[in-house]
Structure formats: C-alpha cells, structure tokens
Design a protein around this motif. Sequence first.
Motif, mmCIF file in Angstrom:
data_model
loop_
_atom_site.group_PDB
_atom_site.id
_atom_site.type_symbol
_atom_site.label_atom_id
_atom_site.label_comp_id
_atom_site.label_asym_id
_atom_site.label_seq_id
_atom_site.Cartn_x
_atom_site.Cartn_y
_atom_site.Cartn_z
ATOM 1 N N ARG A 158 45.760 100.649 43.149
ATOM 2 C CA ARG A 158 46.891 99.748 43.033
ATOM 3 C C ARG A 158 46.391 98.412 42.515
ATOM 4 O O ARG A 158 45.450 97.834 43.059
ATOM 5 N N TRP A 191 50.235 109.062 37.212
ATOM 6 C CA TRP A 191 50.557 107.694 36.804
ATOM 7 C C TRP A 191 51.958 107.328 37.276
ATOM 8 O O TRP A 191 52.947 107.927 36.857
ATOM 9 N N HIS A 192 52.037 106.306 38.117
ATOM 10 C CA HIS A 192 53.319 105.847 38.651
ATOM 11 C C HIS A 192 53.860 104.646 37.876
ATOM 12 O O HIS A 192 54.953 104.164 38.183
ATOM 13 N N SER A 193 53.107 104.158 36.896
ATOM 14 C CA SER A 193 53.541 102.990 36.127
ATOM 15 C C SER A 193 53.037 103.127 34.700
ATOM 16 O O SER A 193 52.289 104.056 34.368
ATOM 17 N N GLU A 194 53.412 102.186 33.854
ATOM 18 C CA GLU A 194 52.873 102.133 32.502
ATOM 19 C C GLU A 194 51.380 101.835 32.551
ATOM 20 O O GLU A 194 50.870 101.294 33.530
ATOM 21 N N ARG A 195 50.705 102.186 31.472
ATOM 22 C CA ARG A 195 49.260 101.930 31.416
ATOM 23 C C ARG A 195 48.972 100.433 31.429
ATOM 24 O O ARG A 195 47.975 99.994 32.008
ATOM 25 N N PRO A 197 51.371 97.479 32.414
ATOM 26 C CA PRO A 197 52.626 96.823 32.788
ATOM 27 C C PRO A 197 52.551 95.327 32.517
ATOM 28 O O PRO A 197 51.463 94.752 32.398
ATOM 29 N N ASP A 199 53.118 92.877 34.454
ATOM 30 C CA ASP A 199 52.332 92.277 35.531
ATOM 31 C C ASP A 199 51.258 93.286 35.942
ATOM 32 O O ASP A 199 51.579 94.348 36.480
ATOM 33 N N ASP A 202 51.332 95.419 39.057
ATOM 34 C CA ASP A 202 52.283 96.524 39.214
ATOM 35 C C ASP A 202 51.689 97.884 38.827
ATOM 36 O O ASP A 202 52.361 98.905 38.975
ATOM 37 N N TYR A 203 50.460 97.894 38.337
ATOM 38 C CA TYR A 203 49.862 99.164 37.906
ATOM 39 C C TYR A 203 49.555 100.042 39.114
ATOM 40 O O TYR A 203 48.983 99.596 40.105
ATOM 41 N N ARG A 204 49.969 101.337 39.015
ATOM 42 C CA ARG A 204 49.758 102.277 40.115
ATOM 43 C C ARG A 204 49.308 103.621 39.539
ATOM 44 O O ARG A 204 49.946 104.175 38.648
ATOM 45 N N PRO A 266 56.346 111.784 38.403
ATOM 46 C CA PRO A 266 55.656 111.125 37.289
ATOM 47 C C PRO A 266 54.864 112.100 36.421
ATOM 48 O O PRO A 266 54.495 113.203 36.848
#
Length: 290
Positions: A158, A191-195, A197, A199, A202-204, A266
């Motif tokens: 995270r 991948w729960h977020s964009e490569r 993001p 912010d 916010d990467y997960r 995802p």
Amino acid sequence: MTTALDHYQARMQRVLAHIDQHLDGDLDLEAVSSVAAFSKFHFHRQFKATFGVSLHRYVQLARLRRASKRLADGQGPSVTDIALEAGYEAPDAFARAFRQRFSQSPSDFRKAPDWAPWLAAFGPLNAARSRIMQTTFNPDQVTIREVAPTRVAIFEHRGDPDTQDATIQRFIAWRKGAGLSPRTNPTFNIWHSERRPADPADYRMDLCVGLLDDRPVEEGAKAGEIPGGRCAVLRVTGDTHNLEPAALYLYRDWLPASGEEMRDFPIYCQRFFLDEPELGTAAELFLPLR
C-alpha cells in the motif's frame, strides 16, 4: 515505417533479455551488439539513446541487483562467491562498490537490508527498462478461460509504487521462510489501483502465493481467495517487468470489441518460470468476466 520501428525495438528488447540471462557471461560491447546484429561502432550510442544509461552501467547495475538479492536471501552463496559472480576479481572491490551504491557493506546488507538506498540506486536501471516501447497485441492472443478458485496467502503493498520493490523483497523472504517455492506454489499479483494513480499513496497491489493444501497462513500475510469464473487471458513472455501495456490492451482495445463485461474483481496476473531458462519468464494476465 511502423514495421521498421517495431523490428528495431524487438532487437533492443532481445539485448535486455540476453543480458538478463547471461549475467555470468561476456557482456562487453562486441558480444552484446552482435545479439542485436548492430555495428559495435555505433551500438554504445544506440543503447544509451534508447535506455538512458550506458551499456557498461546497465550491466553493472543488473549484476549488483542480482548480487544484492542473493545477499538478502540470507541462505545463498558466500559474500566471496557472490562478488565473483558479480564480475569482481576480489571481495574488497565488490564491498567498496556495494557500500558506495547502497551505504551498507555486503555483510550488513545480508543481516538487515536497508531498502531505501537500494531503491534509489536502481532507479536508473528501472527507468531504462521502462523506456522499452510498448509491445503490440492482437485479439488472437487473448483466450477466454474458465478459472478455478485459488486459495492464496496475501502480502499487501500500500502506498507509493516506487517503493514496491522493497515490498517484493520482503515478500520473497516471507515466502521462503514459509517454504512456498514459486516452482510448486503459483505466484500472483492483484492490482487494486492504476499503476500510477494521481496520488501515489492510493496505489494498492497484492502479492499472493497459491496454497495447495489447508495449511494455515504464516504470520506476516493473510488468507484470501482469487475467485473462479470466466476470464480473458493474455500471455506475456520475455520481459514481464512492466505489464501495463498488456493490461491497457485488454481494457482499452480487446474489451470494447469483444462485447464482454467485466466481473467485480480486479485484473490480476500469474507469474511463472518457463521450462527452458533461455526463454525467460512469463506472465498471464486475467481480466475477470461475467
């Protein structure tokens, strides 16, 4: 023009794959330029123009990265053997170079790796690899597969994606401590977020190991499941460090043209070794479908 450019890029990608697979071998200018069938008189300029670092520095960083990972393993070869594998004639020279790059001696790094200087040191190497132009894909490479559910142990990352290499190293150490070899227990990324993001906080992303029995999950990870169901599957071989082009193809090109709809889970991938080491590694991206 596009075909010529694709051919040029493929030759450069072949060079990186050759370096990865021959870190113990002869990687001087003449040897490496011949892999891409380029003139050695121009290749050093071509390499730096394409990747942003010289061939010599790229090879040196690649060998140091492998050496540092073997040190972090804690149960691998001796420091002397690792120094020789990295191309140094004496452990003292290796120790000086290692301390200069990572602000730790090889012995101290083996005992307690400090990952912040490690990440900074390999910024140029990671940037060089990311400059490889996007690989093109086509619909024939995508298959729809019915996937069985997989029980997994989950190791979470995270925050800033630039720090995920340190998480990956901790994951590898945890997996080894738990006796879960990638040869016997499949490895997944979710991948729960964009490569990248807006912010970085916010990467997960989840690193997962498939569990083939009912064993309890070792401390440091949590139990979970990758659900079964229909998935669009795209296979990537060779350099699998950056799978974003493949994921973008599935989302942006394949999905709208397919008439399919995504399921509420995802995109994820399974990473594995190929049977023939010279072929490199592979990954399969799974886009869950209804």
